[in-house]
Design a protein around this motif. Structure first.
Motif, PDB file in Angstrom:
ATOM      1  N   VAL A 231       0.840  -1.202   0.000  1.00  0.00           N
ATOM      2  CA  VAL A 231       0.000   0.000   0.000  1.00  0.00           C
ATOM      3  C   VAL A 231       0.875   1.253   0.000  1.00  0.00           C
ATOM      4  O   VAL A 231       0.634   2.196  -0.764  1.00  0.00           O
ATOM      5  N   LEU A 232       1.908   1.257   0.842  1.00  0.00           N
ATOM      6  CA  LEU A 232       2.806   2.403   0.893  1.00  0.00           C
ATOM      7  C   LEU A 232       3.481   2.633  -0.456  1.00  0.00           C
ATOM      8  O   LEU A 232       3.609   3.779  -0.907  1.00  0.00           O
ATOM      9  N   ALA A 233       3.899   1.560  -1.111  1.00  0.00           N
ATOM     10  CA  ALA A 233       4.556   1.693  -2.416  1.00  0.00           C
ATOM     11  C   ALA A 233       3.631   2.347  -3.434  1.00  0.00           C
ATOM     12  O   ALA A 233       4.045   3.235  -4.191  1.00  0.00           O
ATOM     13  N   CYS A 234       2.388   1.908  -3.460  1.00  0.00           N
ATOM     14  CA  CYS A 234       1.429   2.495  -4.410  1.00  0.00           C
ATOM     15  C   CYS A 234       1.249   3.982  -4.147  1.00  0.00           C
ATOM     16  O   CYS A 234       1.232   4.800  -5.084  1.00  0.00           O
ATOM     17  N   GLY A 235       1.122   4.358  -2.880  1.00  0.00           N
ATOM     18  CA  GLY A 235       0.944   5.765  -2.552  1.00  0.00           C
ATOM     19  C   GLY A 235       2.188   6.601  -2.800  1.00  0.00           C
ATOM     20  O   GLY A 235       2.096   7.787  -3.124  1.00  0.00           O
ATOM     21  N   SER A 236       3.367   5.972  -2.689  1.00  0.00           N
ATOM     22  CA  SER A 236       4.622   6.707  -2.827  1.00  0.00           C
ATOM     23  C   SER A 236       4.936   7.085  -4.270  1.00  0.00           C
ATOM     24  O   SER A 236       5.779   7.956  -4.509  1.00  0.00           O
ATOM     25  N   VAL A 326      -0.570   8.344   4.556  1.00  0.00           N
ATOM     26  CA  VAL A 326      -0.415   6.957   4.129  1.00  0.00           C
ATOM     27  C   VAL A 326       0.671   6.267   4.948  1.00  0.00           C
ATOM     28  O   VAL A 326       0.489   5.144   5.436  1.00  0.00           O
ATOM     29  N   PHE A 327       1.817   6.924   5.115  1.00  0.00           N
ATOM     30  CA  PHE A 327       2.921   6.294   5.846  1.00  0.00           C
ATOM     31  C   PHE A 327       2.561   6.012   7.304  1.00  0.00           C
ATOM     32  O   PHE A 327       2.717   4.874   7.765  1.00  0.00           O
ATOM     33  N   PRO A 328       2.110   7.009   8.101  1.00  0.00           N
ATOM     34  CA  PRO A 328       1.805   6.684   9.502  1.00  0.00           C
ATOM     35  C   PRO A 328       0.634   5.728   9.654  1.00  0.00           C
ATOM     36  O   PRO A 328       0.628   4.885  10.564  1.00  0.00           O
ATOM     37  N   LEU A 354       8.637   2.549   0.314  1.00  0.00           N
ATOM     38  CA  LEU A 354       8.656   3.938  -0.155  1.00  0.00           C
ATOM     39  C   LEU A 354       9.878   4.175  -1.034  1.00  0.00           C
ATOM     40  O   LEU A 354       9.789   4.784  -2.099  1.00  0.00           O
ATOM     41  N   ASP A 355      11.029   3.662  -0.580  1.00  0.00           N
ATOM     42  CA  ASP A 355      12.267   3.866  -1.324  1.00  0.00           C
ATOM     43  C   ASP A 355      12.201   3.237  -2.713  1.00  0.00           C
ATOM     44  O   ASP A 355      12.632   3.832  -3.700  1.00  0.00           O
ATOM     45  N   ILE A 356      11.674   2.003  -2.774  1.00  0.00           N
ATOM     46  CA  ILE A 356      11.571   1.317  -4.061  1.00  0.00           C
ATOM     47  C   ILE A 356      10.685   2.109  -5.009  1.00  0.00           C
ATOM     48  O   ILE A 356      11.039   2.350  -6.172  1.00  0.00           O
ATOM     49  N   ALA A 357       9.517   2.516  -4.510  1.00  0.00           N
ATOM     50  CA  ALA A 357       8.553   3.215  -5.363  1.00  0.00           C
ATOM     51  C   ALA A 357       9.109   4.547  -5.857  1.00  0.00           C
ATOM     52  O   ALA A 357       9.023   4.865  -7.052  1.00  0.00           O
ATOM     53  N   VAL A 358       9.694   5.324  -4.939  1.00  0.00           N
ATOM     54  CA  VAL A 358      10.212   6.637  -5.332  1.00  0.00           C
ATOM     55  C   VAL A 358      11.469   6.492  -6.176  1.00  0.00           C
ATOM     56  O   VAL A 358      11.663   7.199  -7.166  1.00  0.00           O
ATOM     57  N   GLY A 359      12.324   5.528  -5.804  1.00  0.00           N
ATOM     58  CA  GLY A 359      13.557   5.331  -6.551  1.00  0.00           C
ATOM     59  C   GLY A 359      13.336   4.896  -7.985  1.00  0.00           C
ATOM     60  O   GLY A 359      14.023   5.342  -8.899  1.00  0.00           O
ATOM     61  N   LEU A 360      12.357   4.019  -8.205  1.00  0.00           N
ATOM     62  CA  LEU A 360      12.089   3.541  -9.556  1.00  0.00           C
ATOM     63  C   LEU A 360      11.214   4.495 -10.356  1.00  0.00           C
ATOM     64  O   LEU A 360      11.296   4.528 -11.588  1.00  0.00           O
ATOM     65  N   THR A 385      -1.590   4.923  -7.722  1.00  0.00           N
ATOM     66  CA  THR A 385      -2.170   5.268  -6.428  1.00  0.00           C
ATOM     67  C   THR A 385      -3.581   4.711  -6.287  1.00  0.00           C
ATOM     68  O   THR A 385      -3.997   4.323  -5.189  1.00  0.00           O
ATOM     69  N   PHE A 386      -4.296   4.632  -7.399  1.00  0.00           N
ATOM     70  CA  PHE A 386      -5.639   4.031  -7.336  1.00  0.00           C
ATOM     71  C   PHE A 386      -5.541   2.533  -7.044  1.00  0.00           C
ATOM     72  O   PHE A 386      -6.393   1.966  -6.356  1.00  0.00           O
ATOM     73  N   ALA A 387      -4.488   1.885  -7.538  1.00  0.00           N
ATOM     74  CA  ALA A 387      -4.262   0.476  -7.193  1.00  0.00           C
ATOM     75  C   ALA A 387      -4.053   0.326  -5.690  1.00  0.00           C
ATOM     76  O   ALA A 387      -4.419  -0.706  -5.092  1.00  0.00           O
ATOM     77  N   GLY A 388      -3.478   1.357  -5.060  1.00  0.00           N
ATOM     78  CA  GLY A 388      -3.316   1.332  -3.618  1.00  0.00           C
ATOM     79  C   GLY A 388      -4.634   1.306  -2.873  1.00  0.00           C
ATOM     80  O   GLY A 388      -4.718   0.742  -1.766  1.00  0.00           O
TER      81      GLY A 388
END
Length: 400
Positions: A231-236, A326-328, A354-360, A385-388
């Motif tokens: 979920v965090l990855a999708c939002g990130s 989303v994170f907290p 978060l790092d993976i999503a933002v980094g990629l 983000t909608f997938a999240g």
């Protein structure tokens, strides 16, 4: 005169204790914000590299953060939070020095780019250690029951720091040499975290938390937090889009004010945490995350459809408001899935997503720009983000 109750006085006292340490996270994220609107344009228009490399120059920081999350978690669990923060601030200071040198050597494009990438890698490691250590240091200072409050304050200073740093960095980069440019941005970056390093060494440490059993392997912790991390990855992805590509989007349209839009993102992010962080305890992390992701998706759709500076600023602000909790919201649920002796590792493992999503997202969305144009950039991000939203709904059926 209104007299505070005992619980109110206790809350104020705990907040003060949190703020004393979260200052170090603020300094780290001002460092992150200072070059955020400068680097993509510097790489693309000054050094002459394409948009994929411009996006990579931003995102490599988050890849480095991803690679160092496990070490950050292990350090806080085994050595303590204070040493982790002190080391993180020292690395951030070195990153600022490398950024300074990159700007000074801008006429040697390959060397300047190499120093810039090194600076970003060091900043990513410093961010990981400082942010993870600051959270665990504060949990040790005020107790695990206030984990949501601690994470929320860390986020306020994270994106508040970006909101503060981005316009300052853009102003500095626009000043004539030798008083401006990337060199001065790097000098300020190094000075801020050097101050934090000196101050952090004067603070009292908290001992590492010990539990009933041995620490879990990082892989096992990672699997525990995986559902919430998705979920965090999708939002990130939305944050990755704003940080890596918004300045390029403005430059492509010959608009001014990319730093103002980044500030709007950060201000709305911080405001939502101030106003609604307590809703995580009252309504539950799943409900808060669900609403947040819907708002973030709406912000990216506005950016997709906008054709003006006000529209872009509105879209960035909505994206920041949506991403804020989303994170907290997911973090409290993720950390609760392990024992107290593994909280640092759980926080590090969760933050990996978060790092993976933002980094990629930086280089991949740079590729989207090159192949499909700027029109598709924010639509693709909105789909993630909608997938999240769907992933959050699925968590309701996750076994306890």
């Amino acid at each position: 005169m209104r007299i505070m109750s005992g619980s109110q006085a206790s809350s104020v006292s705990h907040t003060r204790r949190i703020l004393a340490v979260v200052l170090f996270n603020l300094l780290c994220y001002i460092d992150i914000g200072l070059p955020m609107a400068v680097i993509p344009v510097f790489v693309n228009q000054v050094l002459g590299y394409n948009t994929v490399l411009a996006g990579l120059a931003v995102s490599v920081q988050y890849l480095a953060t991803f690679a160092s999350r496990a070490s950050a978690g292990r350090q806080t669990d085994r050595l303590g939070a204070k040493p982790t923060v002190v080391r993180g601030l020292a690395i951030c200071t070195l990153s600022g020095v490398m950024l300074l040198l990159s700007g000074a050597l801008m006429h040697f494009a390959a060397l300047s780019m190499g120093l810039l990438i090194l600076s970003r890698i060091l900043l990513g490691i410093g961010e990981s250690w400082t942010a993870t250590g600051a959270i665990m240091w504060n949990i040790g200072r005020v107790g695990a029951a206030r984990t949501a409050q601690v994470i929320s304050w860390n986020g306020v200073t994270s994106y508040g720091g970006i909101a503060l740093g981005a316009p300052i960095g853009q102003v500095l980069s626009g000043l004539p040499l030798p008083f401006g440019g990337l060199t001065m941005v790097g000098l300020l970056s190094a000075a801020l975290t050097l101050f934090g390093f000196v101050l952090a060494r004067r603070y009292e440490p908290v001992p590492p938390v010990t539990g009933k059993g041995p620490p879990m392997p990082f892989k096992a912790v990672f699997m525990r937090v995986l559902p919430h991390g998705i979920v965090l990855a999708c939002g990130s992805v939305g944050f990755g889009t704003i940080s890596a590509c918004l300045a390029l989007f403005y430059a492509h349209n010959h608009w001014q004010g990319a730093a103002v839009a980044l500030t709007g993102f950060g201000v709305m992010f911080s405001l939502m945490r101030f106003l609604f962080a307590r809703q995580i305890d009252r309504r539950g992390g799943l409900v808060v995350a669900l609403v947040s992701l819907v708002v973030e998706t709406l912000g990216l759709v506005v950016l997709w459809q906008c054709d003006s500076v006000p529209g872009a600023a509105l879209g960035a602000a909505l994206t920041g408001a949506g991403f804020s909790l989303v994170f907290p919201a997911m973090g409290v649920l993720a950390v609760a899935r392990v024992g107290p002796e593994n909280r640092g590792s759980a926080l590090g493992a969760f933050s990996v997503f978060l790092d993976i999503a933002v980094g990629l997202s930086g280089p991949l969305l740079g590729l989207v720009i090159q192949t499909m144009g700027y029109g598709a950039l924010f639509l693709v991000s909105a789909l993630f983000t909608f997938a999240g939203v769907g992933a959050t709904i699925a968590l309701k059926f996750l076994p306890r």
